[in-house]
Scaffold this motif. Structure first.
Motif, mmCIF file in Angstrom:
data_model
loop_
_atom_site.group_PDB
_atom_site.id
_atom_site.type_symbol
_atom_site.label_atom_id
_atom_site.label_comp_id
_atom_site.label_asym_id
_atom_site.label_seq_id
_atom_site.Cartn_x
_atom_site.Cartn_y
_atom_site.Cartn_z
ATOM 1 N N PRO A 190 0.788 -1.241 0.000
ATOM 2 C CA PRO A 190 0.000 0.000 0.000
ATOM 3 C C PRO A 190 0.817 1.287 0.000
ATOM 4 N N LEU A 191 2.147 1.186 -0.077
ATOM 5 C CA LEU A 191 2.956 2.397 -0.117
ATOM 6 C C LEU A 191 2.792 3.055 -1.485
ATOM 7 N N GLN A 192 2.423 4.323 -1.493
ATOM 8 C CA GLN A 192 2.236 5.056 -2.750
ATOM 9 C C GLN A 192 3.088 6.315 -2.755
ATOM 10 N N ILE A 193 3.961 6.416 -3.751
ATOM 11 C CA ILE A 193 4.792 7.614 -3.891
ATOM 12 C C ILE A 193 3.960 8.688 -4.580
ATOM 13 N N ARG A 194 3.922 9.866 -3.976
ATOM 14 C CA ARG A 194 3.164 10.996 -4.538
ATOM 15 C C ARG A 194 4.066 12.005 -5.232
ATOM 16 N N GLY A 195 5.339 12.031 -4.844
ATOM 17 C CA GLY A 195 6.210 13.029 -5.460
ATOM 18 C C GLY A 195 7.646 12.910 -5.001
ATOM 19 N N LEU A 196 8.497 13.710 -5.645
ATOM 20 C CA LEU A 196 9.926 13.759 -5.348
ATOM 21 C C LEU A 196 10.288 15.172 -4.919
ATOM 22 N N ILE A 197 11.129 15.278 -3.896
ATOM 23 C CA ILE A 197 11.618 16.583 -3.423
ATOM 24 C C ILE A 197 13.139 16.545 -3.543
ATOM 25 N N LEU A 198 13.652 17.186 -4.584
ATOM 26 C CA LEU A 198 15.080 17.120 -4.903
ATOM 27 C C LEU A 198 15.738 18.396 -4.378
ATOM 28 N N HIS A 199 16.417 18.268 -3.253
ATOM 29 C CA HIS A 199 17.005 19.411 -2.557
ATOM 30 C C HIS A 199 18.478 19.520 -2.926
ATOM 31 N N HIS A 200 18.816 20.521 -3.722
ATOM 32 C CA HIS A 200 20.188 20.721 -4.217
ATOM 33 C C HIS A 200 20.737 19.421 -4.821
#
Length: 329
Positions: A190-200
């Motif tokens: 049930p793990l669902q990835i909603r987005g990516l946060i690419l910090h530097h």
């Protein structure tokens, strides 16, 4: 008298405090990097409670799990919290989950976002060259999916997961995301990835981009230093024009289209004084072209990894990330 500019970095190995050994390992001097123990006590001075859990004992990989202290103090709540899987930086060759700066960053992020933060370790190069870190980053998602840990069961909304990382961790979040997007064998439900946060995010290439030329004498992360990091972490025999370092080559365009089709949102965060900023901008631009919903946040006056190293900059960053997470449902 005018103040003289600091001398350019001339010896990247001395700068990184590493020594290369004949057997392709490196000796790291970590005396300048204090470590922090986990903080399981939900006392007012701890922004988040945290604990360490093993992931794969044969690889010595583990993770640190953070829950806002307020969530534990409130007892059992019906409100499940978003999950941020945060990969630390260090050029794939150094640093650890429990370094004080990463511990503080993740603790404050859990509190300010009111989110569960999971910070997995990964094997370092050159002893374990890429894609070892990507393998470990992906395995951590499987661990979260299957975990019967009480904090995760009680507080984590596994349908609302974001992959995030700083520097090499941003590269790692991106590549783990691609694997998850492409891997029909490993269903994370049930793990669902909603987005990516690419910090530097740590991206590279053989030919110098404009910001690398302009900021060649940067004191924080100069190109001469990142060259060595890539040399030590990429598979033997490949150069910086590999898709691990440059997401726009090889299958890069096709990969970006996959992210677009999944409907993930991507946040790309950078600083104008980071030599990699032009690469980060180019990847963000290409993602948009491929139909990905991208939020860009490039701040003037900020060096590579600014918000990790400077606590005064974190609040503003976490407000932006909080808005991004809220908009991704």
């Amino acid at each position: 008298m005018c103040e003289q500019s600091p001398a350019p970095v001339s010896d990247p190995y001395a700068y990184l405090q590493i020594v290369k050994n004949p057997d392709d390992s490196i000796t790291r001097d970590l005396t300048n990097f204090p470590c922090a123990a986990a903080t399981p006590d939900p006392s007012p001075q701890n922004p988040a409670v945290s604990k360490d859990l093993p992931v794969n004992q044969s690889k010595s990989t583990w993770l640190r799990l953070y829950v806002p202290s307020s969530a534990l103090n409130d007892g059992v709540s019906s409100q499940k919290l978003p999950v941020v899987v945060y990969y630390h930086g260090g050029g794939f060759i150094m640093c650890s989950v429990d370094f004080q700066v990463f511990h503080d960053f993740c603790s404050e992020m859990a509190r300010d976002l009111n989110a569960i933060v999971v910070s997995p370790s990964y094997r370092l190069a050159p002893e374990h060259r890429l894609p070892a870190a990507y393998d470990d980053g992906t395995e951590a998602l499987e661990w979260i999916k299957n975990s019967d840990d009480e904090w995760i069961k009680s507080h984590a909304d596994l349908s609302n997961v974001f992959l995030m990382g700083t520097s090499a961790g941003g590269n790692l979040a991106y590549n783990v995301g691609l694997r998850s997007a492409a891997d029909s064998v490993s269903d994370l439900s049930p793990l669902q990835i909603r987005g990516l946060i690419l910090h530097h995010p740590f991206f590279g290439g053989k030919e110098r981009c404009g910001s690398e030329i302009r900021l060649a004498n940067d004191q924080v992360c100069p190109p001469i230093v990142t060259d060595v990091m890539w040399e030590l972490c990429l598979p033997v025999g490949v150069d910086r024009d590999h898709e691990y370092s440059d997401p726009t080559v090889g299958d890069g365009h096709e990969n970006l289209e996959k992210i677009g089709r999944l409907g993930w949102k991507v946040m790309v965060i950078g600083g104008e004084l980071d030599p990699m900023v032009d690469r980060q901008r180019y990847v963000a631009k290409l993602m948009k072209k491929k139909g990905v919903d991208v939020v860009e946040q490039f701040t003037s006056g900020d060096v590579h990894g600014a918000e990790v190293m400077d606590p005064s900059k974190r609040k503003t960053l976490f407000v932006s990330i909080g808005s991004f997470i809220s908009s991704s449902r």
